[in-house]
Every structure is written in structure tokens, then in C-alpha cells.
Design a protein around this motif. Structure first.
Motif, PDB file in Angstrom:
ATOM      1  N   ARG A   9     -28.714 -11.507  15.068  1.00 47.02           N
ATOM      2  CA  ARG A   9     -27.924 -11.360  13.844  1.00 47.02           C
ATOM      3  C   ARG A   9     -27.326 -12.686  13.373  1.00 47.02           C
ATOM      4  O   ARG A   9     -27.284 -12.956  12.185  1.00 47.02           O
ATOM      5  CB  ARG A   9     -26.774 -10.354  14.046  1.00 47.02           C
ATOM      6  N   THR A  10     -26.832 -13.512  14.321  1.00 48.03           N
ATOM      7  CA  THR A  10     -26.096 -14.716  13.948  1.00 48.03           C
ATOM      8  C   THR A  10     -26.414 -15.859  14.894  1.00 48.03           C
ATOM      9  O   THR A  10     -26.479 -15.668  16.104  1.00 48.03           O
ATOM     10  CB  THR A  10     -24.575 -14.451  14.006  1.00 48.03           C
ATOM     11  N   PRO A  33     -23.576 -21.436   0.833  1.00 46.56           N
ATOM     12  CA  PRO A  33     -22.882 -20.472   1.688  1.00 46.56           C
ATOM     13  C   PRO A  33     -22.338 -19.302   0.875  1.00 46.56           C
ATOM     14  O   PRO A  33     -21.962 -19.463  -0.272  1.00 46.56           O
ATOM     15  CB  PRO A  33     -21.739 -21.291   2.301  1.00 46.56           C
ATOM     16  N   TYR A  34     -22.311 -18.139   1.488  1.00 49.20           N
ATOM     17  CA  TYR A  34     -21.701 -16.971   0.848  1.00 49.20           C
ATOM     18  C   TYR A  34     -20.242 -16.821   1.291  1.00 49.20           C
ATOM     19  O   TYR A  34     -19.467 -16.112   0.668  1.00 49.20           O
ATOM     20  CB  TYR A  34     -22.483 -15.686   1.157  1.00 49.20           C
ATOM     21  N   TYR A  40     -14.771 -21.268   9.120  1.00 43.20           N
ATOM     22  CA  TYR A  40     -16.128 -20.722   9.231  1.00 43.20           C
ATOM     23  C   TYR A  40     -16.840 -20.845   7.889  1.00 43.20           C
ATOM     24  O   TYR A  40     -16.273 -20.531   6.844  1.00 43.20           O
ATOM     25  CB  TYR A  40     -16.079 -19.246   9.637  1.00 43.20           C
ATOM     26  N   GLY A  42     -20.461 -19.466   6.298  1.00 44.47           N
ATOM     27  CA  GLY A  42     -21.559 -18.556   6.593  1.00 44.47           C
ATOM     28  C   GLY A  42     -22.642 -18.591   5.537  1.00 44.47           C
ATOM     29  O   GLY A  42     -22.367 -18.641   4.340  1.00 44.47           O
ATOM     30  N   TYR A  43     -23.884 -18.574   6.005  1.00 45.99           N
ATOM     31  CA  TYR A  43     -25.065 -18.545   5.142  1.00 45.99           C
ATOM     32  C   TYR A  43     -25.879 -17.308   5.458  1.00 45.99           C
ATOM     33  O   TYR A  43     -25.975 -16.903   6.616  1.00 45.99           O
ATOM     34  CB  TYR A  43     -25.966 -19.762   5.413  1.00 45.99           C
ATOM     35  N   ASN A  44     -26.512 -16.747   4.446  1.00 45.50           N
ATOM     36  CA  ASN A  44     -27.468 -15.668   4.629  1.00 45.50           C
ATOM     37  C   ASN A  44     -28.846 -16.302   4.524  1.00 45.50           C
ATOM     38  O   ASN A  44     -29.272 -16.701   3.446  1.00 45.50           O
ATOM     39  CB  ASN A  44     -27.283 -14.597   3.557  1.00 45.50           C
ATOM     40  N   TYR A  48     -30.391 -13.040   7.919  1.00 45.49           N
ATOM     41  CA  TYR A  48     -29.756 -13.400   9.189  1.00 45.49           C
ATOM     42  C   TYR A  48     -28.631 -14.393   8.922  1.00 45.49           C
ATOM     43  O   TYR A  48     -28.653 -15.135   7.944  1.00 45.49           O
ATOM     44  CB  TYR A  48     -30.778 -14.008  10.154  1.00 45.49           C
ATOM     45  N   GLU A  49     -27.656 -14.399   9.783  1.00 41.21           N
ATOM     46  CA  GLU A  49     -26.466 -15.234   9.612  1.00 41.21           C
ATOM     47  C   GLU A  49     -26.622 -16.596  10.286  1.00 41.21           C
ATOM     48  O   GLU A  49     -26.945 -16.676  11.475  1.00 41.21           O
ATOM     49  CB  GLU A  49     -25.257 -14.517  10.228  1.00 41.21           C
ATOM     50  N   GLY A  51     -24.075 -19.643  10.889  1.00 42.64           N
ATOM     51  CA  GLY A  51     -22.661 -19.957  10.769  1.00 42.64           C
ATOM     52  C   GLY A  51     -22.344 -21.354  11.248  1.00 42.64           C
ATOM     53  O   GLY A  51     -22.969 -21.868  12.171  1.00 42.64           O
TER      54      GLY A  51
END
Length: 123
Positions: A9-10, A33-34, A40, A42-44, A48-49, A51
Motif C-alpha cells: 500500500r505505501t 502530491p495530493y 508528510y 503523499g503521492y498517489n 499506491y502511496e 510518502g
């Protein structure tokens, strides 16, 4: 069999300067990044993450854990990462069945794996 493990997942990369790392990873993964906070980023990436977190004082780095990001053209992406400032950690190599892998080091010495796998299909 009822498997409770759902899959990757990450992947988190620890960096000493989150703003510089955010700029580099935005270019390297061609994605904004979202989620963007000082603690932190985070990118999708294809669902998938990826970070980024600030490195903790005294934190030790390890290159014994590798996550591989799927690519369509491993040579093209390998070269693009190098041009952006990554360094080669392992050369591109075929590991069987037409699957190719390589690892690179980001500017902060985190290991980034790339994989071309023509057989991989998401469930």
C-alpha cells in the motif's frame, strides 16, 4: 485460503529536507502530491502511496529493503531518473521470464526500485 494481507500500500522515504525532496520526487514520478504537510508528503502513484517523511536525528539508513515501482520502459525511466540526479545502485538486469529490475539511489541515498514485469496484472 482467506488471506488477510492485501498487498503493498505505501512506501515511505525518509529525507533530511522535505521541501527539496518534494521537488525532486514530483519531477521523478511526474506527479504532484495530493497531501502536503511539513510532517508528510503523499503521492498517489498508480493507486499506491509514495510518502516522504522528515528524517529523524540519528536515524540509520538501510538498503536491505527494496520496493519496486512498475514501469513500461525500464531503460527510459532508469535514464530519466539518472538525469534528475539519482545514481545507479544496481544495473538493469533480467531476473527471468522477461522481468527486468534495477535500483537507484535518490539524492538522499534512499533505494528506489524500478521493475518491468510484462506478466503482472492487478486483481
Amino acid at each position: 485460503m482467506n488471506n488477510n494481507i492485501l498487498g503493498l500500500r505505501t512506501t515511505i522515504y525518509m529525507v533530511p529536507d522535505i521541501e527539496k525532496a518534494k521537488s525532486w520526487y514530483t519531477k521523478a514520478f511526474d506527479t504532484d502530491p495530493y497531501f502536503d504537510e511539513p510532517f508528510y508528503v503523499g503521492y498517489n502513484i498508480g493507486g499506491y502511496e509514495l510518502g516522504l517523511q522528515p528524517e529523524k536525528v540519528g536515524q540509520k539508513r538501510a538498503d536491505n529493503i527494496e520496493s519496486y515501482w512498475g514501469v513500461k520502459d525500464i531503460r527510459k525511466e532508469h535514464e530519466r531518473f539518472i538525469k534528475l540526479g539519482a545514481t545507479e545502485h544496481t544495473e538493469i538486469r533480467e531476473v527471468g521470464g522477461g522481468i527486468e529490475v534495477t535500483t537507484l539511489l535518490d539524492p538522499w541515498k534512499n533505494v528506489i526500485g524500478l521493475i518491468y514485469n510484462p506478466h503482472f496484472k492487478l486483481p
